[in-house]
Design an enzyme around this catalytic site. Structure first.
Site, short mmCIF file in Angstrom:
data_model
loop_
_atom_site.label_atom_id
_atom_site.label_comp_id
_atom_site.label_asym_id
_atom_site.label_seq_id
_atom_site.Cartn_x
_atom_site.Cartn_y
_atom_site.Cartn_z
N HIS A 280 -1.25 6.02 5.45
CA HIS A 280 -2.35 5.56 4.59
C HIS A 280 -2.84 4.20 5.06
O HIS A 280 -2.06 3.31 5.41
CB HIS A 280 -1.97 5.58 3.11
CG HIS A 280 -1.07 4.51 2.62
ND1 HIS A 280 -1.52 3.26 2.21
CD2 HIS A 280 0.27 4.49 2.40
CE1 HIS A 280 -0.50 2.54 1.78
NE2 HIS A 280 0.60 3.26 1.90
N ASP A 292 2.83 -2.50 4.16
CA ASP A 292 2.46 -1.33 3.36
C ASP A 292 0.94 -1.22 3.24
O ASP A 292 0.36 -1.79 2.33
CB ASP A 292 3.10 -1.44 1.97
CG ASP A 292 2.82 -0.24 1.10
OD1 ASP A 292 2.45 0.82 1.64
OD2 ASP A 292 2.98 -0.36 -0.12
N GLU A 324 -4.35 6.10 -1.04
CA GLU A 324 -2.97 6.50 -1.31
C GLU A 324 -2.40 5.70 -2.46
O GLU A 324 -1.67 6.23 -3.31
CB GLU A 324 -2.12 6.30 -0.05
CG GLU A 324 -0.70 6.85 -0.15
CD GLU A 324 0.34 5.88 -0.70
OE1 GLU A 324 1.48 6.29 -0.93
OE2 GLU A 324 0.00 4.69 -0.91
N ASP A 353 4.90 5.67 6.37
CA ASP A 353 4.50 4.77 5.29
C ASP A 353 5.55 3.66 5.18
O ASP A 353 6.62 3.87 4.62
CB ASP A 353 4.40 5.56 3.99
CG ASP A 353 3.77 4.76 2.85
OD1 ASP A 353 3.55 3.55 3.02
OD2 ASP A 353 3.49 5.36 1.80
N HIS A 454 3.83 -4.92 -2.33
CA HIS A 454 2.68 -4.92 -3.25
C HIS A 454 2.34 -6.32 -3.75
O HIS A 454 1.87 -6.47 -4.89
CB HIS A 454 2.92 -3.97 -4.42
CG HIS A 454 2.75 -2.53 -4.07
ND1 HIS A 454 2.78 -1.52 -5.00
CD2 HIS A 454 2.55 -1.91 -2.86
CE1 HIS A 454 2.61 -0.35 -4.41
NE2 HIS A 454 2.47 -0.57 -3.09
#
Length: 511
Positions: A280, A292, A324, A353, A454
């Site tokens: 992704h 990520d 994604e 990923d 994240h």
């Protein structure tokens, strides 16, 4: 559709920065048609090549508000970069546009005095789910209303804000601090509004199981003040003695936007026996997403460039997925819009990923379910043979490896849902490295595999270059292995020649 005309319109919309321009202009090293074995291809695929792409993606993020999230300019610029590199390498890339529900949360909670504190959305507080929801902000003195601290021992026994009498003498314009319990959240909020509060902070009651975040819901006719919900810890701090001022903001955007998947295919190979490799391309909204999943995207881009001239037995299709992070939306759209005949042509799918986590382990999707984490029938036959290729790669290099759960929680999920064999690699996200893993891999026990998962700090410095280098070679090895021989997975070794092993029902008739 052909990418060239559309890509120019994207480039006119998004400034990617001088660094991306210079990297794109440089172009890939000339691919060698003799990169047709694992040994030759892994020599051609370098961590420097992968880092060139990651540097460009970091520049994309820097030039577009600090992220590359689907529906935003950084993602469009990321698509442009991948398309340009693929075109320069000799591919004819295509894009697949799809619409998706775009959501952007901009709500805020801050303590302004006596000590400035900015609370973190979805950790310390969250927006309400009232119908309707008022969008706006207010600043004022925080006034606790009938709160009970420490909390009562019995859950749902606190009546803070449940009656108009609770607000007797409430100073107009102040922010009401209310505690969960007894009556509905909507009742508390509307009572506060009737008492001329400028905003409401609802916080959890405080007993075990009632300390974290929930989303206040309910009908709130005429609601005209901002309302947020806070954890017990946050509310308890705001209720501490002494005057405190705070700012409450409720703001969000919900609309339909467009994202894109990008594809590139080998010129050679049996079109009825397709080997797919994907990653992704989008980040979360809170950061540049370099680990990520810049790492997976950059690694397969480097492999695609170095394989551009290789004459493979199977058709090789590389994919960069959009949205994604919004729920596998790009890969789901792709599979949903393939006919059964086209699905049957896909021999296998390889997913990458997060392959360069700073506190890494070498995880291989557990295709044979030796860990017993997948339910019966969940893993398509042939997936164990994909795992075997990765296991042999690490063994040949004398490197440790671990199974990682075959959960379908990345872009291979839609593939396995239609019984396409899958496999892939993962170096870890928010999970914590064990002492045993630290003894085998190095790194720090008790720390997340990716402490910046994240977050804004998932940038170009949030990488383990050794892991990234090894995994780029592992990806190259698996792709080139199956590009020439998928017989262990589905019984097909060369164009038009079935060898009777595996699940031949996944393969269409040879052309």
């Amino acid at each position: 559709m052909s990418i060239r005309a559309r890509k120019r319109s994207w480039l006119s919309l998004v400034a990617v920065g001088a660094l991306v321009a210079s990297v794109t202009a440089a172009g890939p090293a000339a691919a060698d048609p003799n990169n047709n074995s694992p040994k030759k291809l892994t020599k051609a695929v370098t961590v420097e090549g992968v880092m060139e792409h990651l540097t460009a993606l970091q520049a994309v993020s820097d030039a577009n508000g600090g992220d590359r999230a689907a529906g935003r300019s950084g993602y469009a610029a990321s698509v442009d970069y991948v398309v340009d590199r693929l075109t320069d390498a000799g591919y004819t890339p295509t894009v697949q546009a799809f619409e998706f529900p775009y959501f952007e949360e901009n709500s805020e909670l801050q303590q302004l005095t006596p000590t400035p504190i900015t609370y973190v959305n979805n950790r310390d507080f969250n927006r309400n789910g009232f119908v309707p929801t008022f969008i706006g902000e207010a600043t004022g003195v925080v006034t606790p209303v009938d709160v009970v601290l420490p909390p009562p021992p019995t859950p749902n026994s606190n009546s803070s804000g449940c009656t108009a009498a609770d607000f007797a003498g409430f100073p107009a314009g102040n922010i009401a601090l209310l505690q969960r319990g007894t009556c509905g959240f909507n009742v508390k909020a509307l009572n506060a509004q009737a008492a001329n509060a400028s905003a409401v902070i609802l916080f959890n009651e405080g007993q075990p199981g009632r300390t974290g975040l929930v989303t206040p819901v309910g009908d709130t006719p005429g609601l005209a003040i901002p309302v947020v919900f806070a954890t017990f810890e946050t509310g308890n701090a705001l209720a501490a003695p002494g005057p405190r001022t705070a700012r409450v903001k409720v703001d969000f955007l919900a609309e339909t936007r467009t994202a894109w998947n990008v594809f590139a295919e080998s010129d050679e190979g049996n079109p009825n026996n397709v080997v797919m490799a994907g990653a992704h391309l989008d980040s979360v909204q809170d950061g540049p997403g370099i680990n990520d999943n810049g790492t997976g995207s950059a690694a397969i881009l480097e492999v695609a460039e170095q394989m551009a001239k290789v004459k493979t037995n199977s058709k090789v299709r590389f994919a960069w997925w959009g949205a994604e992070e919004e729920g596998l939306l790009g890969s789901e759209y792709y599979i949903a819009n393939l006919s059964q005949a086209e699905q049957d042509k896909i021999a296998l799918y390889l997913n990458f990923d997060m392959v360069g986590s700073p506190n890494h382990f070498f995880g291989i999707y557990d295709g044979d379910n030796s860990g017993g984490t997948a339910p019966p029938g969940f893993i398509p036959p042939g997936s164990a043979q994909i795992e075997d290729v990765f296991e042999k790669f690490y063994a040949d290099r004398g490197l440790p490896k671990d199974d990682t759960e075959f959960s379908g929680r990345s872009d291979y999920g839609p593939f396995i849902a239609v019984d396409i064999p899958a496999g892939g690699l993962f170096t870890g996200a928010e999970g914590v490295k064990t002492a045993e893993q630290a003894s085998r891999y190095g790194g720090t026990a008790g720390l997340a595999y990716d402490p910046c998962y994240h977050q804004p700090c998932d940038d170009i410095d949030n990488l383990n270059l050794f892991a990234l280098d090894v995994n780029a070679d592992a990806i190259a090895t698996a792709v080139i292995t199956f590009a020439f021989d998928t017989s262990t997975v589905n019984g097909v070794r060369a164009p038009g020649k079935s060898h009777g092993a595996g699940n031949s029902e996944h393969v269409g008739e040879a052309s």
